[in-house]
Design a protein around this motif. Sequence first.
Motif, PDB file in Angstrom:
ATOM      1  N   THR A 289       0.864  -1.177   0.000  1.00  0.00           N
ATOM      2  CA  THR A 289       0.000   0.000   0.000  1.00  0.00           C
ATOM      3  C   THR A 289       0.903   1.229   0.000  1.00  0.00           C
ATOM      4  O   THR A 289       1.702   1.419   0.922  1.00  0.00           O
ATOM      5  N   VAL A 290       0.798   2.046  -1.043  1.00  0.00           N
ATOM      6  CA  VAL A 290       1.693   3.190  -1.204  1.00  0.00           C
ATOM      7  C   VAL A 290       1.067   4.437  -0.588  1.00  0.00           C
ATOM      8  O   VAL A 290      -0.079   4.783  -0.899  1.00  0.00           O
ATOM      9  N   LEU A 291       1.837   5.093   0.275  1.00  0.00           N
ATOM     10  CA  LEU A 291       1.439   6.391   0.818  1.00  0.00           C
ATOM     11  C   LEU A 291       2.436   7.426   0.328  1.00  0.00           C
ATOM     12  O   LEU A 291       3.609   7.408   0.721  1.00  0.00           O
ATOM     13  N   ASP A 292       1.991   8.312  -0.536  1.00  0.00           N
ATOM     14  CA  ASP A 292       2.845   9.388  -1.033  1.00  0.00           C
ATOM     15  C   ASP A 292       2.641  10.593  -0.126  1.00  0.00           C
ATOM     16  O   ASP A 292       1.575  11.213  -0.123  1.00  0.00           O
TER      17      ASP A 292
ATOM     18  N   GLU B 106       0.784  12.936  11.929  1.00  0.00           N
ATOM     19  CA  GLU B 106      -0.312  12.136  12.481  1.00  0.00           C
ATOM     20  C   GLU B 106      -1.319  11.755  11.403  1.00  0.00           C
ATOM     21  O   GLU B 106      -1.875  10.649  11.425  1.00  0.00           O
ATOM     22  N   ALA B 107      -1.573  12.649  10.454  1.00  0.00           N
ATOM     23  CA  ALA B 107      -2.492  12.315   9.365  1.00  0.00           C
ATOM     24  C   ALA B 107      -1.948  11.161   8.540  1.00  0.00           C
ATOM     25  O   ALA B 107      -2.692  10.247   8.146  1.00  0.00           O
ATOM     26  N   ALA B 108      -0.642  11.170   8.267  1.00  0.00           N
ATOM     27  CA  ALA B 108      -0.035  10.082   7.504  1.00  0.00           C
ATOM     28  C   ALA B 108      -0.081   8.776   8.288  1.00  0.00           C
ATOM     29  O   ALA B 108      -0.329   7.704   7.714  1.00  0.00           O
TER      30      ALA B 108
ATOM     31  N   TRP C 182       4.276   1.367   2.035  1.00  0.00           N
ATOM     32  CA  TRP C 182       5.418   1.927   1.298  1.00  0.00           C
ATOM     33  C   TRP C 182       5.308   3.448   1.349  1.00  0.00           C
ATOM     34  O   TRP C 182       4.377   4.035   0.816  1.00  0.00           O
ATOM     35  N   LEU C 183       6.246   4.090   2.018  1.00  0.00           N
ATOM     36  CA  LEU C 183       6.214   5.543   2.183  1.00  0.00           C
ATOM     37  C   LEU C 183       7.126   6.187   1.157  1.00  0.00           C
ATOM     38  O   LEU C 183       8.326   5.923   1.114  1.00  0.00           O
ATOM     39  N   THR C 184       6.551   7.046   0.350  1.00  0.00           N
ATOM     40  CA  THR C 184       7.323   7.745  -0.667  1.00  0.00           C
ATOM     41  C   THR C 184       6.978   9.229  -0.620  1.00  0.00           C
ATOM     42  O   THR C 184       6.130   9.661   0.161  1.00  0.00           O
ATOM     43  N   GLY C 185       7.646  10.019  -1.445  1.00  0.00           N
ATOM     44  CA  GLY C 185       7.414  11.459  -1.461  1.00  0.00           C
ATOM     45  C   GLY C 185       8.593  12.182  -2.056  1.00  0.00           C
ATOM     46  O   GLY C 185       9.331  11.631  -2.882  1.00  0.00           O
ATOM     47  N   GLY C 186       8.804  13.419  -1.642  1.00  0.00           N
ATOM     48  CA  GLY C 186       9.869  14.239  -2.196  1.00  0.00           C
ATOM     49  C   GLY C 186      11.246  13.689  -1.892  1.00  0.00           C
ATOM     50  O   GLY C 186      11.453  12.948  -0.925  1.00  0.00           O
ATOM     51  N   ASP C 187      12.214  14.059  -2.722  1.00  0.00           N
ATOM     52  CA  ASP C 187      13.590  13.598  -2.553  1.00  0.00           C
ATOM     53  C   ASP C 187      14.443  14.540  -1.712  1.00  0.00           C
ATOM     54  O   ASP C 187      15.625  14.264  -1.503  1.00  0.00           O
ATOM     55  N   ASP C 188      13.875  15.646  -1.259  1.00  0.00           N
ATOM     56  CA  ASP C 188      14.640  16.544  -0.385  1.00  0.00           C
ATOM     57  C   ASP C 188      14.806  15.903   0.992  1.00  0.00           C
ATOM     58  O   ASP C 188      14.040  15.035   1.403  1.00  0.00           O
TER      59      ASP C 188
ATOM     60  N   PRO D 136       0.346  -3.348  12.303  1.00  0.00           N
ATOM     61  CA  PRO D 136       0.898  -4.678  12.032  1.00  0.00           C
ATOM     62  C   PRO D 136       1.374  -4.806  10.585  1.00  0.00           C
ATOM     63  O   PRO D 136       0.952  -5.693   9.843  1.00  0.00           O
ATOM     64  N   ALA D 137       2.236  -3.914  10.162  1.00  0.00           N
ATOM     65  CA  ALA D 137       2.648  -3.862   8.762  1.00  0.00           C
ATOM     66  C   ALA D 137       4.164  -3.858   8.653  1.00  0.00           C
ATOM     67  O   ALA D 137       4.880  -3.477   9.577  1.00  0.00           O
ATOM     68  N   LEU D 138       4.627  -4.304   7.500  1.00  0.00           N
ATOM     69  CA  LEU D 138       6.028  -4.144   7.132  1.00  0.00           C
ATOM     70  C   LEU D 138       6.177  -2.745   6.544  1.00  0.00           C
ATOM     71  O   LEU D 138       5.467  -2.382   5.610  1.00  0.00           O
ATOM     72  N   VAL D 139       7.087  -1.952   7.081  1.00  0.00           N
ATOM     73  CA  VAL D 139       7.200  -0.547   6.692  1.00  0.00           C
ATOM     74  C   VAL D 139       8.452  -0.353   5.845  1.00  0.00           C
ATOM     75  O   VAL D 139       9.556  -0.741   6.255  1.00  0.00           O
ATOM     76  N   VAL D 140       8.271   0.244   4.676  1.00  0.00           N
ATOM     77  CA  VAL D 140       9.366   0.544   3.755  1.00  0.00           C
ATOM     78  C   VAL D 140       9.397   2.046   3.522  1.00  0.00           C
ATOM     79  O   VAL D 140       8.365   2.655   3.255  1.00  0.00           O
TER      80      VAL D 140
END
Length: 526
Positions: free
Chosen positions: A434-437, A452-454, A466-472, A491-495
């Motif tokens: 599950t991707v969270l940008d 907290e929202a994320a 899967w946490l993604t977003g800006g490269d800064d 209860p998740a694997l966090v990347v």
Amino acid sequence: MQLRRVAVLGGGPGGLYAARLIKLARPGCDVVVHEQGVPDQTFGFGVGLAARTQRRLAEADPASLDDILASAWSHDMRMRVGDREAGMSVSSLVAVGRAELLAVLQRHAEDAGVKLEFGTRRAADDLDADLVIAADGVGSATRAAGSFGEDVEVGTGWYLWAGVDIALPHALFAPERTEHGVYVTHAYPYAPDRSTFLVETDEATWRAAGFDRTTAALPFDASDDVALDHLSDVFARHLDGHRLIGNRTRWLQFRTVRCARWHDGRTVLLGDAAHTAHYSVGSGTKLAMEDAIALVAALDGADDLGTALTAYETARRPAVTRIQDIAERSRRWWETFPERLDLPVEQLLVAYMSRAGNVSLDRFAAGTPDLVGAALTQWAGEEPPAGAALTDWVLDRPLRPSTPGQEPVADGPAGSRGFDTRVVPDDPAALGATVLDLGTDDRPSGREEAVEAAVSRGADVTGTVWLTGGDDRSSVLTRLEVAERLRRRAPALVVVAGPADLRDDLADGLAADRTHLVALRPGKDT
């Protein structure tokens, strides 16, 4: 540029230091400090001065620094969790009593020819001066009355400043569990018979202990004796039979002050009046005194006041913004500190040092190799080789499914429940994630709500998030912060995905147990 008269509102360290430096640079200028309090009735305990700050004060005014250091107290640092303890040497960090610091700065200001006026409240508009320096603190009446575009963000935790009438053997970070919740102390010695003893806790613990009621009933200039008595019992094993003492000690919530503008006409803000940084990075006095240095330099380098004040703000704002960013990350780390008490104390100390992205793993290991080696052994289940490049070594370690607190439900490659390396391909689909940008983190404030929202968005994920977003760098550090809360609450694997040129930060996040895995993607320097 000629200045006939300069008025300083506020007789704290920043205001006194600015007054002395201006008078030294402009002997013919009439410099007056207006302090509403009276001498010898200051409140507060110890003030810390790091090595970098000492160097800057030495360059600006060695005479006053010499007297400050003559009254200072150096110490090392320990973190104690239950019966476990780890520590490190920080002999370059010193502390001095706030009252002693003010006495030194008052004496040096007067020696330079500054006039000190005590016991009268003044407003900028009432003063006959070419320049008014508002160094009147976090609750600045000058800031509130002017056009500075103030923004004040209130933290969620509660803290109080107390003291104890002994010199603790070292600076101490220690949590204590109670029937109401967890309290944490930040304590350090600053005199032969005194130590600062700051205590913080979360809102739930504060309310469960009944401090919402005692705080509401407390006169503004009184100490909360109920809290001091209670906390003396809570931290009794660290106090060697002594009790906590107060000095207008009450529960507070930290206020982060930011201003769109630091000057308005002839009035300029300095120190906490313009900006605050959380006490866990020890920067309030540092920022105020360094503001004073920059302001005097700007006045010396400009032909008119407006140009000088703009130059001052231009020169100081980047450094202040950086410290505030570090401080805000540190504040949020401490406000969620009880969630990490499952970590071995050595690993917890590494997590503390890397909490805000200010100290990398390799830099920390250079001064404390045994501590970092022990922490990495606890994390990886094997000792790093002598002389290893720690970032590379951390990224090459496998995810161990049996690590306490690391039982993600997602399967790894080929149906295994582990990964051969902590770095996975930049392909969330391969893990069914599950991707969270989270986008780009360029907020000057409000990051707590964004974090907290994320976390709320990912809290129900039971596979891989899967946490993604800006490269800064700010965006990557915020993703690591979100990852840690998810790793401990879901209860998740966090990347966490991020650019390869920020691999040091990503490795630090792994070693501090902020994330299970990282995904490196090409960066601008790759």
